[in-house]
Design a protein around this motif. Structure first.
Motif, PDB file in Angstrom:
ATOM      1  N   UNK A 148       0.886  -1.139  -0.057  1.00 18.74           N
ATOM      2  CA  UNK A 148      -0.023  -0.080  -0.013  1.00 18.74           C
ATOM      3  C   UNK A 148       0.879   1.414  -0.095  1.00 18.74           C
ATOM      4  N   UNK A 149       1.904   1.377   0.458  1.00 19.79           N
ATOM      5  CA  UNK A 149       3.083   2.424   0.632  1.00 19.79           C
ATOM      6  C   UNK A 149       3.504   2.564  -0.598  1.00 19.79           C
ATOM      7  N   UNK A 150       3.610   1.952  -1.682  1.00 23.36           N
ATOM      8  CA  UNK A 150       4.429   1.924  -2.833  1.00 23.36           C
ATOM      9  C   UNK A 150       3.361   2.371  -4.160  1.00 23.36           C
ATOM     10  N   UNK A 151       4.095   3.155  -4.851  1.00 24.36           N
ATOM     11  CA  UNK A 151       3.452   3.246  -6.249  1.00 24.36           C
ATOM     12  C   UNK A 151       3.211   2.191  -7.016  1.00 24.36           C
ATOM     13  N   UNK A 152       2.481   2.294  -8.157  1.00 27.27           N
ATOM     14  CA  UNK A 152       2.052   1.146  -9.297  1.00 27.27           C
ATOM     15  C   UNK A 152       3.478   1.012  -9.552  1.00 27.27           C
ATOM     16  N   UNK A 174     -10.528  -3.422 -10.755  1.00 29.11           N
ATOM     17  CA  UNK A 174      -9.617  -3.669 -11.828  1.00 29.11           C
ATOM     18  C   UNK A 174      -8.592  -3.271 -12.188  1.00 29.11           C
ATOM     19  N   UNK A 175      -7.988  -2.205 -11.777  1.00 31.48           N
ATOM     20  CA  UNK A 175      -6.800  -1.478 -12.099  1.00 31.48           C
ATOM     21  C   UNK A 175      -5.965  -2.085 -10.921  1.00 31.48           C
ATOM     22  N   UNK A 176      -6.207  -2.428  -9.903  1.00 34.88           N
ATOM     23  CA  UNK A 176      -5.507  -3.341  -8.878  1.00 34.88           C
ATOM     24  C   UNK A 176      -4.995  -4.596  -9.411  1.00 34.88           C
ATOM     25  N   UNK A 177      -6.099  -5.102 -10.033  1.00 34.11           N
ATOM     26  CA  UNK A 177      -5.717  -6.536 -10.745  1.00 34.11           C
ATOM     27  C   UNK A 177      -4.508  -6.405 -11.798  1.00 34.11           C
ATOM     28  N   UNK A 200      -4.342   2.545  -3.092  1.00 37.20           N
ATOM     29  CA  UNK A 200      -5.622   3.128  -2.504  1.00 37.20           C
ATOM     30  C   UNK A 200      -6.458   4.133  -3.473  1.00 37.20           C
ATOM     31  N   UNK A 201      -5.801   4.462  -4.578  1.00 37.64           N
ATOM     32  CA  UNK A 201      -6.211   5.410  -5.484  1.00 37.64           C
ATOM     33  C   UNK A 201      -6.720   4.725  -6.755  1.00 37.64           C
ATOM     34  N   UNK A 235      -2.008   0.743 -18.508  1.00 42.05           N
ATOM     35  CA  UNK A 235      -1.888   1.247 -17.204  1.00 42.05           C
ATOM     36  C   UNK A 235      -1.030   2.305 -17.079  1.00 42.05           C
ATOM     37  N   UNK A 236      -0.369   2.774 -18.245  1.00 45.26           N
ATOM     38  CA  UNK A 236       0.788   3.719 -18.038  1.00 45.26           C
ATOM     39  C   UNK A 236       0.436   5.037 -17.410  1.00 45.26           C
ATOM     40  N   UNK A 237      -0.902   5.279 -17.516  1.00 47.06           N
ATOM     41  CA  UNK A 237      -1.197   6.698 -16.480  1.00 47.06           C
ATOM     42  C   UNK A 237      -1.221   6.512 -15.191  1.00 47.06           C
ATOM     43  N   UNK A 238      -1.122   5.125 -14.594  1.00 54.65           N
ATOM     44  CA  UNK A 238      -1.517   5.000 -13.185  1.00 54.65           C
ATOM     45  C   UNK A 238      -0.106   4.763 -12.492  1.00 54.65           C
ATOM     46  N   UNK A 239       1.031   4.971 -13.156  1.00 53.61           N
ATOM     47  CA  UNK A 239       2.361   4.304 -12.509  1.00 53.61           C
ATOM     48  C   UNK A 239       2.688   5.205 -11.170  1.00 53.61           C
ATOM     49  N   UNK A 240       2.416   6.374 -11.147  1.00 55.39           N
ATOM     50  CA  UNK A 240       2.384   7.080  -9.979  1.00 55.39           C
ATOM     51  C   UNK A 240       1.495   7.114  -8.890  1.00 55.39           C
TER      52      UNK A 240
END
Length: 374
Positions: free
Chosen positions: A89-93, A138-141, A133-134, A124-129
């Motif tokens: 949880x404390x790390x980025x994607x 489906x994105x977590x998967x 929790x955000x 998921x290129x736009x989610x790497x940062x």
């Protein structure tokens, strides 16, 4: 890429609790194998033994023809995707996806290349940062899958990865996983309790019950030629109709008679099925017969064309599903379901006729529940 071979694999926990018994299978390179069965059947335990997270009690496990019973998980060149995603949880994607590579001291440029490549595949290129929790479920998967992809493992192991998603997203992710498998050309071993997932994704399906393998076959073969009553009723939605019956020989034709007293019905089996030697052994005896709802027809033309399989039925109730309807029937005191085109008008609580597609009838031994006709 790799094959996986299980020879007599078994798992027994303390207290003599047997979870898996004599599991034998050769998983070919690049196959998509699905282990399916009810809760407690041993499918997840089998997957965890392949991963090295559970000690093997009996038997031998080979990955790429190398015995790995005593090889630790980190050295098996596998990647596992869990039901709860298991993201930090404390790390980025980006940090979640790259963590395993950092542990292996992979060069920073190579880490970045692999993460960006996997992120592009999974869109998921736009989610790497972002942090977990955000993200949506489906994105977590997708992040969990990405973390596995960057390792470029020989074998992907997936333990009910879609069970926490809503129905619509599960359907979308099923297609995404199938495309991912084709793209990566890697061996997938996938665990689920959902037979729809199994049928739509697996190149072969392993059906398990009480720690035992019931049948291993491609999806359509499993559906059309179940080896026993459990497989027949577990695979397929709506579930296969089953009823007790007596197998009769009338003028050289095999008939199934079911119901009691004066409320009886008879259905003639086709010669190619009813006159098999293994079927004739049951003449005059009790059997269990099964037929899928799609093979019970209410169309007037079908009924007229198949008089030897026509039966009187009482409509109990109807579920309208849009293009199709589930019609629940009473036939000779037994309950059946039929799937019909919604444009076929069938009145509720009415006495009507239906006809069975007898080519699609399955007959099982009442004691062993093994198939007689397949």
């Amino acid at each position: 890429m790799a094959s996986v071979t299980l020879k007599g694999i078994g798992k027994t926990y303390s207290g003599n609790v047997v979870a898996v018994t004599d599991f034998n299978m050769e998983i070919q390179d690049k196959e998509f194998i699905v282990l399916v069965g009810p809760s407690g059947c041993g499918k997840s335990t089998t997957l965890r033994m392949i991963a090295g997270l559970e000690e093997i009690t009996t038997g031998s496990l080979y990955i790429d023809d190398k015995l790995v019973n005593d090889v630790p998980p980190k050295d098996r060149d596998i990647a596992m995707v869990f039901q709860n995603y298991a993201l930090y949880p404390h790390m980025t994607v980006f940090e979640n996806m790259s963590f395993g590579l950092k542990i292996k001291k992979t060069h920073r440029d190579e880490i970045k290349r692999r993460v960006l490549e996997a992120a592009k595949i999974l869109e998921i290129e736009g989610l790497l940062k972002r942090k977990p929790s955000a993200l949506s479920g489906g994105q977590r998967q997708r992040v969990a899958l990405g973390r596995a992809i960057v390792r470029n493992p020989k074998v992907f192991l997936l333990d009910e990865p879609l069970s926490n998603l809503d129905a619509k997203l599960r359907t979308t992710m099923r297609a995404e996983l199938s495309k991912l498998h084709q793209s990566l050309q890697t061996t997938f071993v996938y665990v689920t309790h959902d037979q729809t997932e199994a049928m739509t994704m697996g190149t072969r399906i392993v059906v398990m019950k009480d720690g035992f393998v019931q049948q291993i076959a491609p999806p359509q073969e499993l559906f059309d030629k179940p080896s026993n009553l459990f497989v027949a009723t577990f695979m397929g939605t709506p579930q296969m109709n089953v009823s007790k019956a007596t197998l009769l020989d009338i003028d050289g034709v095999s008939w199934l008679q079911f119901g009691e007293g004066t409320d009886k019905a008879r259905v003639a089996l086709p010669q190619w099925k009813g006159r098999k030697p293994e079927v004739l052994e049951y003449i005059g005896r009790s059997v269990i017969f099964g037929i899928r709802p799609n093979d019970i027809h209410g169309e007037e033309e079908y009924i007229k064309a198949h008089p030897d399989s026509a039966v009187d039925a009482k409509v109990e109730f109807i579920e309208h599903l849009g293009a199709e309807s589930n019609v629940f029937l009473k036939i000779a005191g037994a309950e059946f379901a039929s799937v019909v085109d919604s444009r076929v008008k069938i009145p509720s609580n009415a006495a009507v006729s239906f006809a069975f597609d007898t080519d699609m009838i399955h007959v099982f031994d009442p004691d062993t529940e093994e198939t007689i006709t397949n």
